[in-house]
Scaffold this motif. Structure first.
Motif, short mmCIF file in Angstrom:
data_model
loop_
_atom_site.label_atom_id
_atom_site.label_comp_id
_atom_site.label_asym_id
_atom_site.label_seq_id
_atom_site.Cartn_x
_atom_site.Cartn_y
_atom_site.Cartn_z
N LEU A 141 0.88 -1.16 0.00
CA LEU A 141 0.00 0.00 0.00
C LEU A 141 0.92 1.21 0.00
O LEU A 141 1.91 1.23 0.73
CB LEU A 141 -0.88 0.03 1.24
N GLY A 142 0.59 2.21 -0.78
CA GLY A 142 1.46 3.37 -0.88
C GLY A 142 0.95 4.59 -0.15
O GLY A 142 -0.07 4.54 0.54
N THR A 143 1.64 5.67 -0.32
CA THR A 143 1.35 6.98 0.27
C THR A 143 1.09 6.93 1.77
O THR A 143 0.14 7.48 2.28
CB THR A 143 0.18 7.69 -0.45
N THR A 144 1.99 6.25 2.48
CA THR A 144 1.88 6.14 3.92
C THR A 144 2.26 7.47 4.56
O THR A 144 3.29 8.06 4.21
CB THR A 144 2.83 5.03 4.43
N LEU A 151 -1.38 2.28 10.74
CA LEU A 151 -0.69 3.03 9.71
C LEU A 151 -1.72 3.90 9.02
O LEU A 151 -2.89 3.52 8.91
CB LEU A 151 0.02 2.09 8.74
N GLU A 152 -1.30 5.07 8.64
CA GLU A 152 -2.20 6.01 7.97
C GLU A 152 -1.77 6.12 6.51
O GLU A 152 -0.59 6.17 6.21
CB GLU A 152 -2.14 7.37 8.66
N CYS A 153 -2.77 6.16 5.63
CA CYS A 153 -2.52 6.13 4.19
C CYS A 153 -3.30 7.27 3.53
O CYS A 153 -4.50 7.40 3.74
CB CYS A 153 -2.97 4.77 3.66
N TYR A 154 -2.59 8.09 2.76
CA TYR A 154 -3.26 9.18 2.04
C TYR A 154 -4.03 8.69 0.82
O TYR A 154 -4.84 9.40 0.26
CB TYR A 154 -2.25 10.24 1.59
N ASP A 155 -3.78 7.46 0.40
CA ASP A 155 -4.43 6.91 -0.79
C ASP A 155 -5.87 6.53 -0.45
O ASP A 155 -6.13 5.50 0.15
CB ASP A 155 -3.65 5.69 -1.28
N THR A 170 -7.99 1.09 -3.38
CA THR A 170 -7.32 0.89 -2.09
C THR A 170 -8.35 0.65 -1.00
O THR A 170 -8.19 -0.22 -0.16
CB THR A 170 -6.44 2.11 -1.75
N THR A 214 3.38 4.76 11.11
CA THR A 214 3.36 3.30 11.18
C THR A 214 3.96 2.79 12.49
O THR A 214 5.10 3.09 12.81
CB THR A 214 4.14 2.70 9.99
N LYS A 261 -7.57 10.75 4.68
CA LYS A 261 -6.76 9.54 4.77
C LYS A 261 -7.57 8.37 5.29
O LYS A 261 -8.63 8.53 5.88
CB LYS A 261 -5.54 9.77 5.64
#
Length: 174
Positions: free
Chosen positions: A29-32, A72-76, A81, A37, A148
């Motif tokens: 998964l991207g844009t962390t 973990l936080e993801c902007y995607d 996603t 994390t 997010k």
């Protein structure tokens, strides 16, 4: 030999293996969100048995073993996603420049279970055989914040016999 965990490189998830063991086809998964994390074991819960003759416990037994969990936080926030971590569906609506992908969350909340890995910059990998994802949406509509997906997770007991819930591997070159 790595003696520490240094930084964050990737969070990968994928289907649990058919035999209940660690999945092999994990994708990142991207844009962390930087610095978001973590993975932590809880403290074991104990029950103390006290006696009159001393102030320290006479006996102490573990009633609940430590549990591994993390976030973990993801902007995607793209529908593709969202489906991976929260379920639901997506459809294309509109045409041309007005075409959009529409995400619809599941009608009934049902946490997704996957195998997962968190890799550090120095090559250490925390592998979780059966990870339950508990996502939270944070819709930020300010210029100074991005929306997010906050992915809370916890390790569950694997269904494969004689398999640890999680492992930590570190580089150990000969």
């Amino acid at each position: 030999m790595a003696k520490s965990l240094k930084g964050y490189k990737a969070f990968r998830i994928g289907a649990i293996a058919v035999d209940g063991g660690m999945g092999q086809a994990l994708t990142a998964l991207g844009t962390t969100v930087k610095g978001s994390t973590t993975a932590t074991t809880s403290e074991a819960t104990t029950q103390d048995f006290n006696i009159e003759e001393q102030s320290q416990a006479f006996e102490s037994v573990v009633t609940e073993e430590p549990q591994l969990s993390g976030v973990l936080e993801c902007y995607d926030v793209h529908p593709d996603t969202a489906i991976k971590v929260a379920g639901g569906t997506s459809t294309s609506v509109g045409t041309g420049s007005a075409k959009k992908k529409l995400y619809t969350p599941p009608a009934v909340y049902n946490p997704i279970e996957v195998s997962g890995e968190i890799e550090s910059k120095n090559g250490a990998i925390l592998g979780v055989v059966r990870m339950q994802l508990l996502p939270v949406w944070q819709f930020n509509f300010q210029d100074s914040e991005l929306g997010k997906l906050i992915i809370n997770w916890k390790a569950l007991a694997p269904s494969k016999v004689d398999t640890a819930a999680w492992t930590l591997s570190v580089p150990d070159p000969a």
